[in-house]
Enzyme design. Structure first.
Site, mmCIF file in Angstrom:
data_model
loop_
_atom_site.group_PDB
_atom_site.id
_atom_site.type_symbol
_atom_site.label_atom_id
_atom_site.label_comp_id
_atom_site.label_asym_id
_atom_site.label_seq_id
_atom_site.Cartn_x
_atom_site.Cartn_y
_atom_site.Cartn_z
ATOM 1 N N SER A 190 -8.451 -1.583 -1.834
ATOM 2 C CA SER A 190 -9.131 -0.341 -1.570
ATOM 3 C C SER A 190 -10.371 0.026 -2.411
ATOM 4 O O SER A 190 -11.188 0.571 -1.920
ATOM 5 C CB SER A 190 -7.957 0.958 -1.788
ATOM 6 O OG SER A 190 -6.953 0.697 -0.714
ATOM 7 N N TYR B 26 -2.728 -1.386 9.171
ATOM 8 C CA TYR B 26 -3.611 -1.990 9.798
ATOM 9 C C TYR B 26 -3.616 -1.741 11.420
ATOM 10 O O TYR B 26 -2.475 -1.214 11.877
ATOM 11 C CB TYR B 26 -3.867 -3.527 9.699
ATOM 12 C CG TYR B 26 -4.493 -3.767 8.320
ATOM 13 C CD1 TYR B 26 -5.894 -3.914 8.242
ATOM 14 C CD2 TYR B 26 -3.598 -3.939 7.036
ATOM 15 C CE1 TYR B 26 -6.372 -4.323 6.976
ATOM 16 C CE2 TYR B 26 -4.085 -4.355 6.085
ATOM 17 C CZ TYR B 26 -5.488 -4.404 5.796
ATOM 18 O OH TYR B 26 -5.929 -4.671 4.435
ATOM 19 N N ASP C 221 -4.463 -1.001 -6.086
ATOM 20 C CA ASP C 221 -4.805 -1.272 -4.933
ATOM 21 C C ASP C 221 -6.519 -1.864 -4.869
ATOM 22 O O ASP C 221 -7.401 -1.014 -4.618
ATOM 23 C CB ASP C 221 -4.636 -0.242 -3.723
ATOM 24 C CG ASP C 221 -5.068 -0.762 -2.386
ATOM 25 O OD1 ASP C 221 -5.561 -1.831 -2.423
ATOM 26 O OD2 ASP C 221 -4.697 0.080 -1.566
ATOM 27 N N GLN D 264 -0.981 2.690 -5.554
ATOM 28 C CA GLN D 264 -2.445 2.831 -5.395
ATOM 29 C C GLN D 264 -3.420 2.396 -6.278
ATOM 30 O O GLN D 264 -4.613 2.138 -6.286
ATOM 31 C CB GLN D 264 -2.702 4.565 -4.826
ATOM 32 C CG GLN D 264 -2.265 4.611 -3.464
ATOM 33 C CD GLN D 264 -2.875 6.090 -3.065
ATOM 34 O OE1 GLN D 264 -3.135 6.999 -3.786
ATOM 35 N NE2 GLN D 264 -2.323 6.316 -1.652
ATOM 36 N N ARG E 88 0.718 -1.172 -0.078
ATOM 37 C CA ARG E 88 -0.014 0.105 0.033
ATOM 38 C C ARG E 88 0.929 1.232 -0.015
ATOM 39 O O ARG E 88 0.769 2.099 0.703
ATOM 40 C CB ARG E 88 -0.739 -0.135 1.225
ATOM 41 C CG ARG E 88 -1.937 -1.395 1.039
ATOM 42 C CD ARG E 88 -2.892 -1.303 2.038
ATOM 43 N NE ARG E 88 -4.304 -1.114 1.332
ATOM 44 C CZ ARG E 88 -5.307 -1.254 2.099
ATOM 45 N NH1 ARG E 88 -5.546 -1.798 3.265
ATOM 46 N NH2 ARG E 88 -6.437 -0.721 1.403
#
Lengths: 371, 371
Positions: free
Chosen positions: A138, A231, A135, A132, A127
């Site tokens: 996401s 996380y 991703d 991105q 990430r």
């Protein structure tokens, strides 16, 4: 050697039909097919691959694909992890890209290695800013977060917006989102859009500013448990007790609670106890988005919607699949971007010195043997 | 004479349990019960009357009601029109207030008259400023209009809001609302809130400003058919043809079409032809709120959700019932306001010189006989 052959010429791309009963997404939408074909790649689409996303074979044909045996392509694109039957349909030496559940103890990564398949797990894409656009966690979490609020509004006995009518004023719904990653942030933004009063909670205090940036309140219970990769880490027993007391008190004041808390490789943390559900007003709603790893709510039945003392607790397992068109469109863009790192100068030529490539390739051991 | 007796002392108010399988609303919520009791009235609630709206007997008891035989009260409050069985449970000379479907050819008004019941139909309350607080059609249409958009968002394969993500931008959903009364206006406002691009159409050009006031576009096809009581008149054959051509062209460009067009006492006008549905993109959604009078869409199956060429056409029959808490709360306020005109100085003493009272009393013939 067939392996070398695929390195010499433009690889064929296969788009297969998902076999899961609840999986309506497709790995590549017709528009993305057209862009790959413009780059000189062949795209083979399994008949009906886009049917559940309401994209017929005709649209794929119009985009320049052929309809045929997508499973024997050089690079097979998929959404859900493959079954054993599906792995058997892939040709040795081929590449599979999709959700491969690398952190799930029951994943198929060893089976892929044994079959000589090179697997790229979209979950393992680091990430970082540069990645991105690839991703998929996401992009799909955005869909899930939005849809969780629509689902909550569907199940609620109340309005989300404040309503001023001749017959009186209705208060706006209060919405608490537990776990503010991409899904949680999108849930907060959507609840706010719809006119609700939104509040976010997370054990990572650094997301408070993001919560406030979408116009939501931040619920602070005094815990800091930021972990790796964005996380949270697991809480200590003491922190858990502190959190439980604070949340039980807070939850009873909300019309809607949406939970999205995950700890990688571990069961979902229990944030909403049975006692907290009992404290909620009848007509309130809990949407537990962590059902796949056991749920954030103690009374969640993964995949089911249950009503306890008038409180509805829903645990949908695959919300992105319920919006197959846009979910597939975003996923397509993720895969197309990753493909650009794997197919260079018209050949399948992954650069394993690139972290994005190296980390997302979850069958690296077999790859290493082949290099 | 029992009739005179009820005029001498405070009438008892009965809140009955609805018998319709899909009816979750209750005519009076506990808070409204408390306000009537504060005025010296007795309120009797049938056990379980509020259960489907998640308001238990305990809440009614706490508000001061007794749980008992609500059907033999002097004034019985109800939501849905009574069945013959229910009429038989009412005592002669009593008053029934609720939706009585006076414009429906199969209504129970004659049956009420025969049973000696004085019926007040909330649909017949004149839509004048002073009576807005009693306007149950409007309060429930507000609920239905809001929920129609939530339903559309649930069924859509796409996002409503524009979404800007690392994986690209998703266009906002375009939403067309056909028929802009209270429900249509609330649907436009809700679609807009959720981030959609909203457009309204009506044959009454005077509602264009209301449409624009909620931030929606106005679709002008050049027809003016304003009729009585704020409703539209039926179109001429020529106007219908003109409208059909214009709408078929427009509809194909929308992701979501919500229809709410009614002509009092007539079948719902057909605004969305089968050809128009055929012209919509797969994944699009039609919510037909006129299913009870046959539907605004040619392929509507009232009460069902059908998919034709990838277009979902849903025709929910009782949307207010799906939000029983707030729908009941607003309805309670409507009935409480009407009761204030009927119960004066603690006695049941309707002033028939008041238009609101006279017009909403749909069993006036029998009343006239009794006065």
């Amino acid at each position: 050697m067939p392996d070398n052959q695929t390195h010499q010429e433009a690889p064929s791309i296969g788009v297969v039909r998902e076999s899961g009963a609840d999986e309506r997404r497709v790995a590549l939408v017709p528009r993305a097919v057209a862009s790959l074909i413009a780059k000189g790649l062949d795209v083979v689409v399994e008949s009906g691959a886009g049917a559940e996303a309401l994209m017929g074979d005709d649209l794929y044909l119009a985009a320049g694909a052929t309809i045929g045996d997508a499973w024997s392509a050089d690079i097979v694109l998929k959404v859900a992890p493959p079954t054993d039957t599906e792995i058997a349909r892939l040709k040795a030496g081929s590449t599979l890209i999709g959700f491969l559940a690398p952190r799930n103890t029951e994943n198929k990564i060893a089976a892929l290695q044994n079959a000589g398949i090179v697997g790229y797990a979209v979950e393992a894409i680091p990430r970082i800013s540069r990645a991105q656009v690839m991703d998929a966690l996401s992009s799909q979490a955005n869909v899930a977060g939005y849809k969780s609020v629509i689902l909550a509004a569907s199940l609620s006995t109340r309005f989300f917006p404040m309503l001023t009518t001749a017959a009186g004023t209705v208060k706006p719904a209060s919405v608490l989102v537990l776990g503010v990653g991409v899904a949680g942030l999108q849930a907060l933004a959507t609840a706010k859009r719809l006119g609700g009063r939104a509040t976010g909670y997370d054990v990572r205090p650094e997301v408070a500013d993001q919560v406030r940036s979408v116009g939501a309140q931040w619920l602070d219970v005094g815990i800091d448990a930021a972990g790796d990769g964005g996380y949270a880490r697991e809480l200590t027993a003491e922190e858990r007790a502190q959190q439980q007391t604070a949340l039980e008190t807070a939850i009873s004041t909300f019309d809607v609670v949406i939970t999205t808390a995950l700890v990688p490789g571990r069961p979902a943390p229990r944030l909403v106890t049975a006692a907290a559900v009992h404290g909620m007003k009848p007509g309130s709603v809990v949407i537990d988005m962590a059902g796949e790893t056991g749920g954030n709510c103690e009374v969640t039945v993964p995949g089911e919607t249950v009503v306890i003392n008038g409180v509805t607790i829903a645990s949908p397992l695959n919300l992105p699949s319920t919006m197959p068109e846009h979910a597939s469109e975003l996923y397509s863009k993720n895969l197309t971007a990753l493909l650009e790192l794997l197919v260079r100068d018209g050949r399948l030529d992954p650069d394993y010195s690139d972290d994005v490539v190296a980390l997302s390739c979850v069958t690296r051991d077999s790859v290493s043997n082949r290099i």
